[in-house]
Design an enzyme around this catalytic site. Structure first.
Site, mmCIF file in Angstrom:
data_model
loop_
_atom_site.group_PDB
_atom_site.id
_atom_site.type_symbol
_atom_site.label_atom_id
_atom_site.label_comp_id
_atom_site.label_asym_id
_atom_site.label_seq_id
_atom_site.Cartn_x
_atom_site.Cartn_y
_atom_site.Cartn_z
ATOM 1 N N PHE A 1 54.546 2.928 73.680
ATOM 2 C CA PHE A 1 52.916 2.889 73.963
ATOM 3 C C PHE A 1 51.859 1.424 73.961
ATOM 4 O O PHE A 1 51.427 1.217 72.798
ATOM 5 C CB PHE A 1 53.352 3.782 72.835
ATOM 6 C CG PHE A 1 51.208 4.813 73.791
ATOM 7 C CD1 PHE A 1 51.748 5.610 74.451
ATOM 8 C CD2 PHE A 1 50.201 3.847 72.684
ATOM 9 C CE1 PHE A 1 50.035 6.435 75.218
ATOM 10 C CE2 PHE A 1 49.012 5.094 73.480
ATOM 11 C CZ PHE A 1 49.533 5.589 73.935
ATOM 12 N N ASP B 1 51.388 -6.807 70.670
ATOM 13 C CA ASP B 1 50.027 -5.576 70.509
ATOM 14 C C ASP B 1 49.971 -5.035 69.664
ATOM 15 O O ASP B 1 51.030 -4.313 68.578
ATOM 16 C CB ASP B 1 50.871 -4.370 71.449
ATOM 17 C CG ASP B 1 49.886 -3.305 71.789
ATOM 18 O OD1 ASP B 1 49.218 -2.776 70.995
ATOM 19 O OD2 ASP B 1 50.303 -2.388 72.247
ATOM 20 N N LYS C 1 41.582 -0.214 67.909
ATOM 21 C CA LYS C 1 41.198 0.790 67.165
ATOM 22 C C LYS C 1 40.340 0.080 65.883
ATOM 23 O O LYS C 1 39.269 0.387 65.812
ATOM 24 C CB LYS C 1 42.660 1.553 66.771
ATOM 25 C CG LYS C 1 43.599 2.137 68.146
ATOM 26 C CD LYS C 1 44.302 2.902 67.491
ATOM 27 C CE LYS C 1 44.981 3.266 68.479
ATOM 28 N NZ LYS C 1 44.280 4.109 69.843
#
Length: 425
Positions: free
Chosen positions: A160, A245, A274
């Site tokens: 994801f 990532d 984030k």
């Protein structure tokens, strides 16, 4: 403990037509006037403080999702709020057409934290991934000598990385990619955790291997300990970039600044997001050395809001907090509590539980409940978590959660599992 969870009166929210009086009315209007791209739990949050949130009717919940790690430092963290307020009184946006006085301190601090030379700031995590894709392709053509328009990137199954058209082109989640073709070519998907499959997929056109050190959306999947080291050796040998990532796994979630540290691997580039925005605004970045990011020249990539003064003020504060605060040590200590308690659940309604730092994926026995049902029952008990892929739920509370509150949340999971098991008896 009981005092901590006491109900606090909360004024109802409102809209131009007048105050909205209830949870049900908030949800009704939201479902009527917003696109249905999410299926939220029936909780309408009005306030947040530390690891706790309060809904519009005064009920309090322990937030064990933390915005998928965006709220690592807690809701309304006083250091981050103070940094944002100071910047609000000065300047909030200049665009990258000019320098501003917060830019150099932010990129210098983040580069140093990551052990790299340069930073390319963006906004969302998906934008950081898109940036990495562009940089990797440009690097393949300008440095490696791959023929134009032939560059390939190896990715992992179950990934994801975001929801842009290009990123969903290499997703294997039907909800993410279904109905959005034609898809962007140039990606090869292999099983996560399988270094030999990566080696088989790499050829002379390969620009990069893009991988999550821990797969969060997949259910907090931790690869074998030799996985990343083997990818590093392969990429060195085949002149391929290794891109990590760390949008969810980085900046404290696993008890380290970078999840890659658990195996001692240093990739060619990190992608952060984030938590870099402190739960206040979207802030992301690609961090690498000049031999990688130097392939991008003026006018070839950018963002109006990327690296804006507010983002830099908040991001620089996040870096300082990680360097000076207790967050990394607390995540490791609380992670041990989490790991120990989760072992108690295995065989008692839980098929498997995975934990790294203050982050866990819990596979509930499918015959007992779906992940969604577990989340609903836990919300009724004052704990907010999120399901993924069938009967799996994820726990990622803010790093500021107390030992007692985390213990209490795990008690609620135990109670729900017991109630579900009794219901089947």
């Amino acid at each position: 403990m009981s005092e901590t969870r006491a109900q606090v009166p909360q004024e109802p929210g409102g809209d131009p037509a007048g105050p909205i009086e209830s949870t049900g009315e908030h949800i009704r209007l939201a479902e009527t006037h917003s696109a249905h791209n999410y299926a939220p739990l029936p909780v309408v949050i009005a306030e947040g403080d530390g690891a706790w949130v309060t809904d519009v009717e005064g009920r309090r919940y322990l937030d064990c999702l933390a915005g998928y790690s965006a709220v690592n430092f807690g809701h309304r963290n006083p250091d981050l709020v103070a940094a944002a307020r100071r910047q609000l009184d000065r300047v909030t946006l200049t665009s990258r057409a000019f320098y501003h006085d917060g830019f150099a301190p932010f990129v210098t601090a983040l580069a140093d934290l990551a052990g790299k030379g340069q930073v390319l700031p963006m906004n969302s995590g998906a934008e950081a991934v898109e940036t990495a894709i562009k940089v990797a392709r440009r690097w393949a053509y300008d440095v490696k000598g791959v023929p134009r328009d032939e560059a390939s990137i190896v990715v992992a199954g179950g990934n994801f990385h975001g929801r842009t058209t290009t990123i969903v082109s290499f997703s294997d989640d039907p909800d993410a990619y279904g109905g959005y073709g034609p898809y962007t070519p140039g990606f090869r998907t292999v099983p996560y955790g399988d270094a030999e499959a990566v080696a088989a997929a790499v050829d002379s056109t390969t620009a990069a291997v893009l991988v999550e050190p821990v797969q969060g959306e997949a259910g907090v999947i931790v690869p074998p300990p030799d996985y990343l080291p083997r990818l590093r050796e392969l990429c060195d040998r085949r002149q391929v970039l290794l891109i990590a990532d760390e949008v969810q796994s980085g900046l404290g979630r696993t008890g380290t600044v970078r999840a890659c540290e658990h195996t001692g691997v240093v990739p060619d580039a990190y992608l952060f997001g984030k938590a870099l925005g402190g739960g206040i605004m979207p802030v992301s970045a690609m961090v690498a050395d000049e031999d990688v990011l130097g392939v991008i020249k003026p006018g070839q990539h950018g963002s109006t809001f990327g690296g804006n003064p507010m983002a830099c003020a908040i991001g620089a504060t996040v870096v300082r907090m990680l360097r000076e605060g207790p967050y990394l040590g607390d995540a490791r200590r609380l992670g041990e509590l989490l790991r120990t308690r989760l072992k108690e659940f295995e065989g008692r309604g839980v098929v498997a539980a995975r934990c790294i730092g203050l982050w866990a994926g819990i596979d509930v026995a499918p015959e007992l409940a779906t992940g969604r049902r577990m989340c609903e029952l836990l919300a009724e008990r004052g704990v907010l978590v999120k399901d993924t892929h069938g009967s799996t739920i994820r726990l990622s509370p803010p790093l500021v959660v107390s030992d007692d509150d985390l213990d209490w949340a795990l008690d609620q999971i135990a109670a729900v599992l017991t109630d579900l098991g009794a219901g089947r008896a």
